[in-house]
Design a protein around this motif. Structure first.
Motif, short mmCIF file in Angstrom:
data_model
loop_
_atom_site.label_atom_id
_atom_site.label_comp_id
_atom_site.label_asym_id
_atom_site.label_seq_id
_atom_site.Cartn_x
_atom_site.Cartn_y
_atom_site.Cartn_z
N SER A 42 -90.85 29.36 41.75
CA SER A 42 -89.61 30.10 41.97
C SER A 42 -88.65 29.79 40.83
O SER A 42 -88.83 28.80 40.11
N GLN A 51 -85.70 28.53 40.89
CA GLN A 51 -85.10 27.21 41.08
C GLN A 51 -86.07 26.09 40.70
O GLN A 51 -85.70 25.09 40.09
N GLN A 52 -87.33 26.27 41.09
CA GLN A 52 -88.35 25.28 40.73
C GLN A 52 -88.58 25.26 39.23
O GLN A 52 -88.80 24.20 38.64
N ILE A 92 -86.36 25.88 36.95
CA ILE A 92 -85.24 25.16 36.34
C ILE A 92 -85.44 23.65 36.50
O ILE A 92 -85.19 22.88 35.57
N PHE A 146 -84.00 36.06 40.82
CA PHE A 146 -83.59 34.67 41.01
C PHE A 146 -83.75 34.23 42.47
O PHE A 146 -83.72 33.04 42.75
N HIS A 147 -83.91 35.18 43.37
CA HIS A 147 -84.01 34.84 44.79
C HIS A 147 -85.44 34.97 45.32
O HIS A 147 -85.65 34.88 46.53
N THR A 190 -82.62 27.93 31.51
CA THR A 190 -81.91 28.41 32.70
C THR A 190 -81.17 29.70 32.42
O THR A 190 -81.22 30.66 33.21
#
Length: 548
Positions: free
Chosen positions: A73, A75-76, A78, A228-229, A289
Motif C-alpha cells: 500500500s 503507506q507501507q 513510504i 493513496f487509499h 513520498t
C-alpha cells in the motif's frame, strides 16, 4: 618537425599540477593519490549537498511505482523508503570510512582486498554498470530538456519526426539530448572538490519542482488522491516489505560502494557522517513520498493511467491545459529542476566515480576527466533509447547488477573493518610488484574471488527466473532469495571473506603507514628529493593548521 613517438606519448600523459611531486605511473596519477589537505574541501554542509542531489532525484521519485507494483500500500511503501533510506545511510557510513580516514577512493581501496591486479575486476564491473546507467540518465535528461523547450515553444512537443520508427527516437528527443549533453560536458570540467555550489543550485531547482507539483496536485485533487487509499495486494506483506528495503539498498548500492570516492575529500573524519545518517534517509524518503502523492493525485486530475515519471507528467500537464501561458511557465520552471537533477545525478553517481575507475585502469593516460568523457561516449554509443524502448529484459538484468555489487560491498567491509581493522600500508597500495603486501600471489587475492563467486551464485537463479517470466512456481524460493539480493549477498560475502582470512591469514596485517609518512604523494617510484618531501610536508602541515 621534431615529431617522435616518445614525445607524443609524453604529450598524451595526464596533466600534473604545477610543481607536482607525484608521478603518473601504472598505479597512480593526480586523481588516485591520497587527497592532500589543500584539496580536502568538503565539510558537513558539502556532504549534505551531496546527499540531497543523490536522494532527491527522479529515481527516488519513481521508487513508489516499484513498491506499489509489488503489492504494498502507499503507506507501507513510504515506511519502506524510510527504513531503506536509514539503512542506506548506515551503509554509506561504513563504506565511506576508508575515504574519510585514508583519503583514497574505491579504485585504490579495492587493491587491498582483491590484489593489485585483481582489483581490475571490480573496477571494470563498476565501469560497465556506470556507463550503461549514464546513457539512460542522459536520455532522460534529454527528454527533460525536450519538455523544457516545449514549454517555450509549444509546437516543439509535436515536432515532425524525421527518424525512422525502428530507431525508437523522436527528432525532438534527439534535439533535447544534444542540448542536455552540451550542458553536461562542460560540467565534467569542474573538479570534484569544487562541486558544492553546483550541488546546491541543482537541489534547489529540483526541490522547487517537487514542491510545485505537490501543491498543484494536492490542491486540485483535495487530498492525496484515490491511489493513496488503496490497500495492500501482496499475498505476503512481510516478503514484499523486505523486498522493498533491498530494492532501496540496491538502487543506491553502487553509490554506497563508492562512497570513498567522495568521502576522501572530507576536511575532517566525521564530516560526511551527519549527512549520511540524516540527509540520506530524509531526501530519499521525502522524494519518494512526494512522488507517490503526486502520482496518485495527478491521476485523479488528468485521468488515464498513472504517470510515475515526473518528466512525462509535466508533458501531460501542458497537454491537459492546452499549453496555456500560465501552465507553460510552470512547466518550464518545473522541467528546469528535472534537467538540473539529471545533470547532478549523472555527475555524482556516474562521471566522477566512473572516471576515477577508468583512471585506475590506465593512470598514466586517463584521469577522472578523461575517464568521464570515455564513459559519455560509451553511454551514448549504446543507444539507450533503443534499450528503453525494446529491451525490457535488458533493463531487468541491468537492475539485477546488485547480484554483483552486494558481494563486492561485503568483501570490502569485512576486509577493512574486521580483517585489517583500519590499518593500511599506503605506499604498498601503489607498488606493483611482490614487495607490496597487497600483491598476494601474482597480484591477485584468491580469497576475494572465491568469496565473490560463492556469494553470487545463489542469487543468479532468481535473476534468471525474474528475467524469464514464464518460469513456474518451483522457482518461487529462488525469486524470493533474489528479491533480497543486497541484504543476502552482502551478509554472505562479509562472513565468508572474514572466515577465509581467519583460516588463511594474509601477510602484513597490522602494518600501517600514514599519508604523511608515505612517499605516495611525493613520488611513487621513490624519486622525490628529500628537499621536495620536506617542503611538501611543511605545506601540508600549514594546510592542516588552517583547516582546524
Amino acid at each position: 618537425m621534431g615529431w617522435s613517438w616518445p614525445k607524443l606519448k609524453e604529450r598524451l600523459e595526464c596533466p600534473k599540477d604545477e610543481n607536482a611531486t607525484y608521478e603518473n605511473t601504472t598505479w597512480s596519477n593526480r586523481d588516485l593519490i591520497p587527497i592532500p589537505p589543500e584539496r580536502q574541501t568538503y565539510g558537513v554542509w558539502s556532504y549534505v549537498g551531496y546527499w540531497t542531489v543523490s536522494g532527491s532525484c527522479i529515481s527516488a521519485w519513481s521508487t513508489g511505482s516499484t513498491l506499489l507494483a509489488f503489492g504494498l500500500s502507499p503507506q507501507q511503501a513510504i515506511a519502506v523508503v524510510v527504513v531503506g533510506g536509514i539503512l542506506s545511510g548506515l551503509l554509506a557510513v561504513v563504506c565511506g570510512w576508508v575515504g574519510a580516514r585514508h583519503h583514497i577512493g574505491f579504485t585504490v581501496s579495492s587493491r587491498f582486498s582483491w590484489g593489485m591486479r585483481g582489483s581490475y575486476f571490480p573496477v571494470i564491473l563498476r565501469v560497465f554498470v556506470a556507463s550503461m546507467w549514464f546513457g539512460m540518465q542522459a536520455y532522460w535528461g534529454g527528454q527533460a530538456t525536450r519538455v523544457l523547450i516545449g514549454a517555450i515553444i509549444p509546437g516543439f512537443a509535436h515536432l515532425h519526426n524525421s527518424f525512422s520508427a525502428s530507431s525508437h527516437l523522436q527528432t525532438n528527443d534527439f534535439i533535447g539530448l544534444v542540448i542536455w549533453m552540451c550542458l553536461f560536458i562542460p560540467g565534467v570540467l569542474i573538479r570534484p572538490e569544487k562541486l558544492q555550489i553546483p550541488f546546491l543550485i541543482c537541489f534547489l531547482f529540483f526541490c522547487g519542482s517537487c514542491l510545485g507539483l505537490l501543491i498543484w496536485s494536492v490542491s486540485l485533487a483535495h487530498g492525496a488522491g484515490s491511489l493513496f487509499h488503496q490497500p495492500a495486494t501482496a499475498p505476503n506483506v512481510g516478503w514484499a516489505f523486505m523486498f522493498g528495503i533491498t530494492a532501496i539498498l540496491g538502487s543506491w548500492g553502487s553509490g554506497t560502494l563508492g562512497q570513498s570516492d567522495w568521502t576522501r575529500y572530507a576536511n575532517r573524519p566525521y564530516a560526511p557522517t551527519l549527512s549520511q545518517l540524516i540527509a540520506s534517509p530524509l531526501t530519499i524518503a521525502g522524494t519518494a513520498t512526494i512522488g507517490i502523492i503526486v502520482t496518485s493525485a495527478s491521476g485523479d486530475i488528468l485521468g488515464g493511467d498513472m504517470q510515475w515519471n515526473p518528466i512525462y507528467l509535466l508533458a501531460e500537464i501542458q497537454e491537459h491545459y492546452h499549453s496555456s501561458p500560465g501552465v507553460r511557465a510552470c512547466v518550464f520552471f518545473a522541467s528546469l529542476g528535472m534537467v538540473s537533477s539529471q545533470f547532478s545525478i549523472s555527475v555524482v553517481l556516474n562521471s566522477v566515480s566512473c572516471g576515477m575507475d577508468m583512471a585506475g585502469l590506465w593512470p598514466k593516460y586517463i584521469n577522472i576527466r578523461r575517464g568521464a568523457y570515455i564513459m559519455t561516449i560509451i553511454g551514448i554509443a549504446i543507444q539507450p533509447w533503443q534499450l528503453l524502448a525494446t529491451a525490457e529484459k535488458f533493463l531487468t538484468v541491468l537492475s539485477g547488477f546488485g547480484v554483483f555489487m552486494a558481494p563486492a560491498t561485503g568483501i570490502m567491509l569485512a576486509d577493512y573493518h574486521l580483517v585489517r581493522r583500519y590499518k593500511l600500508k599506503m605506499d604498498d597500495l601503489y607498488t606493483g610488484d611482490s614487495s607490496s603486501i597487497y600483491w598476494f600471489r601474482s597480484g591477485v587475492n584468491w580469497r576475494a574471488f572465491v568469496t565473490f563467486v560463492a556469494a553470487m551464485w545463489p542469487l543468479l537463479p532468481g535473476l534468471v527466473a525474474t528475467v524469464n517470466s514464464s518460469t513456474g512456481r518451483q522457482w518461487t524460493g529462488w525469486i524470493r532469495l533474489y528479491n533480497l539480493t543486497f541484504l543476502v549477498g552482502l551478509a554472505m560475502s562479509f562472513f565468508m571473506f572474514w572466515a577465509l582470512n581467519r583460516l588463511f591469514p594474509v601477510k602484513g596485517l597490522g602494518e600501517e603507514s600514514s599519508m604523511m609518512e608515505s612517499q605516495i604523494t611525493y613520488g611513487i617510484d621513490g624519486s622525490a628529493r628529500a628537499s621536495d618531501i620536506e617542503s611538501q610536508n611543511e605545506k601540508r602541515k600549514e594546510a592542516v593548521a588552517s583547516s582546524l
